[in-house]
Design a protein around this motif. Structure first.
Motif, mmCIF file in Angstrom:
data_model
loop_
_atom_site.group_PDB
_atom_site.id
_atom_site.type_symbol
_atom_site.label_atom_id
_atom_site.label_comp_id
_atom_site.label_asym_id
_atom_site.label_seq_id
_atom_site.Cartn_x
_atom_site.Cartn_y
_atom_site.Cartn_z
ATOM 1 N N ILE A 21 39.859 28.152 36.015
ATOM 2 C CA ILE A 21 40.212 29.216 36.600
ATOM 3 C C ILE A 21 41.783 29.117 35.564
ATOM 4 O O ILE A 21 42.053 30.087 35.205
ATOM 5 N N ARG A 22 42.251 27.703 35.706
ATOM 6 C CA ARG A 22 43.808 27.750 34.704
ATOM 7 C C ARG A 22 44.023 28.207 33.120
ATOM 8 O O ARG A 22 44.760 28.912 32.881
ATOM 9 N N ALA A 23 42.532 27.702 32.734
ATOM 10 C CA ALA A 23 42.428 27.767 31.171
ATOM 11 C C ALA A 23 42.055 29.165 31.056
ATOM 12 O O ALA A 23 42.400 29.971 30.238
ATOM 13 N N TYR A 24 41.368 30.083 32.335
ATOM 14 C CA TYR A 24 40.646 31.208 32.140
ATOM 15 C C TYR A 24 41.928 32.385 31.399
ATOM 16 O O TYR A 24 42.311 32.715 31.494
ATOM 17 N N GLY A 25 42.856 31.766 33.211
ATOM 18 C CA GLY A 25 44.312 32.420 33.707
ATOM 19 C C GLY A 25 45.367 32.247 31.662
ATOM 20 O O GLY A 25 45.538 33.599 32.101
ATOM 21 N N ARG A 26 45.129 31.525 31.702
ATOM 22 C CA ARG A 26 45.883 30.951 30.112
ATOM 23 C C ARG A 26 45.331 31.932 29.087
ATOM 24 O O ARG A 26 45.421 32.814 28.365
ATOM 25 N N GLN A 27 43.587 31.817 29.017
ATOM 26 C CA GLN A 27 42.724 33.224 28.290
ATOM 27 C C GLN A 27 43.538 34.552 28.167
ATOM 28 O O GLN A 27 44.050 35.058 26.804
ATOM 29 N N ARG A 28 43.346 34.702 29.437
ATOM 30 C CA ARG A 28 43.585 36.251 30.381
ATOM 31 C C ARG A 28 44.562 36.412 29.598
ATOM 32 O O ARG A 28 45.223 37.673 29.491
ATOM 33 N N GLY A 29 45.926 35.530 29.734
ATOM 34 C CA GLY A 29 47.035 36.035 29.498
ATOM 35 C C GLY A 29 47.299 36.040 31.025
ATOM 36 O O GLY A 29 49.496 36.772 31.030
ATOM 37 N N VAL A 30 47.284 35.318 32.166
ATOM 38 C CA VAL A 30 47.885 35.633 33.615
ATOM 39 C C VAL A 30 48.223 34.559 34.337
ATOM 40 O O VAL A 30 47.307 33.828 33.826
ATOM 41 N N SER A 31 48.373 34.625 35.236
ATOM 42 C CA SER A 31 48.380 33.701 36.293
ATOM 43 C C SER A 31 47.853 33.183 37.127
ATOM 44 O O SER A 31 45.873 33.808 37.208
ATOM 45 N N ALA A 69 46.834 31.996 39.662
ATOM 46 C CA ALA A 69 47.376 32.972 40.998
ATOM 47 C C ALA A 69 46.542 34.318 40.663
ATOM 48 O O ALA A 69 45.591 34.956 42.046
ATOM 49 N N ALA A 70 46.434 35.103 39.840
ATOM 50 C CA ALA A 70 46.048 36.311 39.805
ATOM 51 C C ALA A 70 44.864 36.284 39.078
ATOM 52 O O ALA A 70 43.952 36.983 39.668
ATOM 53 N N VAL A 71 43.846 35.312 38.851
ATOM 54 C CA VAL A 71 42.856 34.593 38.694
ATOM 55 C C VAL A 71 42.143 34.519 39.455
ATOM 56 O O VAL A 71 41.170 35.366 40.510
ATOM 57 N N ARG A 72 43.123 33.762 40.837
ATOM 58 C CA ARG A 72 41.954 33.236 42.091
ATOM 59 C C ARG A 72 42.248 34.524 43.406
ATOM 60 O O ARG A 72 41.564 35.233 44.027
ATOM 61 N N LYS A 73 43.066 35.772 43.053
ATOM 62 C CA LYS A 73 43.096 36.660 43.344
ATOM 63 C C LYS A 73 42.005 37.797 44.117
ATOM 64 O O LYS A 73 41.860 38.857 43.610
ATOM 65 N N ALA A 74 41.469 37.826 41.832
ATOM 66 C CA ALA A 74 41.215 38.815 41.548
ATOM 67 C C ALA A 74 39.368 38.069 41.520
ATOM 68 O O ALA A 74 38.643 38.964 42.266
ATOM 69 N N ILE A 75 38.995 36.731 42.597
ATOM 70 C CA ILE A 75 37.594 36.272 42.293
ATOM 71 C C ILE A 75 37.665 36.287 43.895
ATOM 72 O O ILE A 75 36.772 36.696 44.846
ATOM 73 N N LYS A 76 38.820 37.060 44.361
ATOM 74 C CA LYS A 76 39.391 36.912 46.300
ATOM 75 C C LYS A 76 39.018 38.261 46.355
ATOM 76 O O LYS A 76 38.079 37.843 47.024
ATOM 77 N N ALA A 77 39.502 39.344 45.572
ATOM 78 C CA ALA A 77 38.917 40.422 45.820
ATOM 79 C C ALA A 77 37.797 40.621 45.446
ATOM 80 O O ALA A 77 37.333 42.324 45.527
ATOM 81 N N GLY A 78 36.780 40.065 44.770
ATOM 82 C CA GLY A 78 35.572 40.837 43.967
ATOM 83 C C GLY A 78 35.823 41.071 42.825
ATOM 84 O O GLY A 78 34.769 41.456 42.404
#
Length: 179
Positions: free
Chosen positions: A5-15, A17-26
């Motif tokens: 999740i962290r590596a994807y966030g870095r690749q995407r340019g977001v934190s 936490a933003a990736v976890r929030k996107a997963i939680k929101a579906g």
């Protein structure tokens, strides 16, 4: 196997936490082992994220249409046209469609549009009334015409009726076009 999740966030340019929030929101779905497939996640992120809800304006990233269409097909949505359509172009097309739909609704409310089925039924009714009037015409006028011409009334009636029917058959061969 994907990336963390962290590596994807870095690749995407977001934190992360933003990736976890996107997963939680579906908005994106991780693999069963908890990792993220970047291509699939990018497509889901683009298809399921409303840019108007973003806190800071980010440059629109072009997402391959095939990736977005894979996600849209999985959710039962219509595929986007191919040819390098970006999410911004797809949303613009959607807004144009909404505006056109609203324009048609407004025209219908103002009475500027007519129901196609009702219009066709009305034209059919008028054409049938015209045909019936022509079919009844020989019976009405044949005796008067026969008296003026000094011929047999029945023979004139049969002749007029035959010619009127032939003429109506010719008119009936025209196929109406409603576009």
């Amino acid at each position: 196997m994907g990336i963390s999740i962290r590596a994807y966030g870095r690749q995407r340019g977001v934190s992360d936490a933003a990736v976890r929030k996107a997963i939680k929101a579906g908005r994106i779905t991780p693999a069963p082992d908890g990792t993220i497939d970047p291509a699939k996640a990018d497509a889901q992120w683009a298809a399921n994220t409303d840019t108007s809800q973003q806190r800071k304006a980010q440059a629109q990233r072009a997402v391959p249409v095939e990736a977005v269409n894979t996600v849209r097909e999985a959710t039962g949505e219509a595929a986007l046209p191919s040819g390098g359509t970006t999410l911004l172009q797809a949303r613009t097309a959607n807004e144009v469609l909404k505006a056109q739909t609203a324009k048609v609704r407004l025209a219908r409310l103002k009475g500027e549009l007519v129901d196609r089925a009702k219009a066709l039924a009305h034209v059919f009714k008028l054409a049938r009334a015209e045909r019936d009037a022509w079919l009844n015409w020989p019976a009405r006028v044949s005796s008067q015409m026969a008296a003026e011409l000094g011929v047999d009334a029945h023979a004139l009636h049969v002749l007029l009726e035959r010619e009127v029917r032939r003429h109506l058959d010719e008119l009936g061969d025209v196929a109406p076009r409603v576009d």
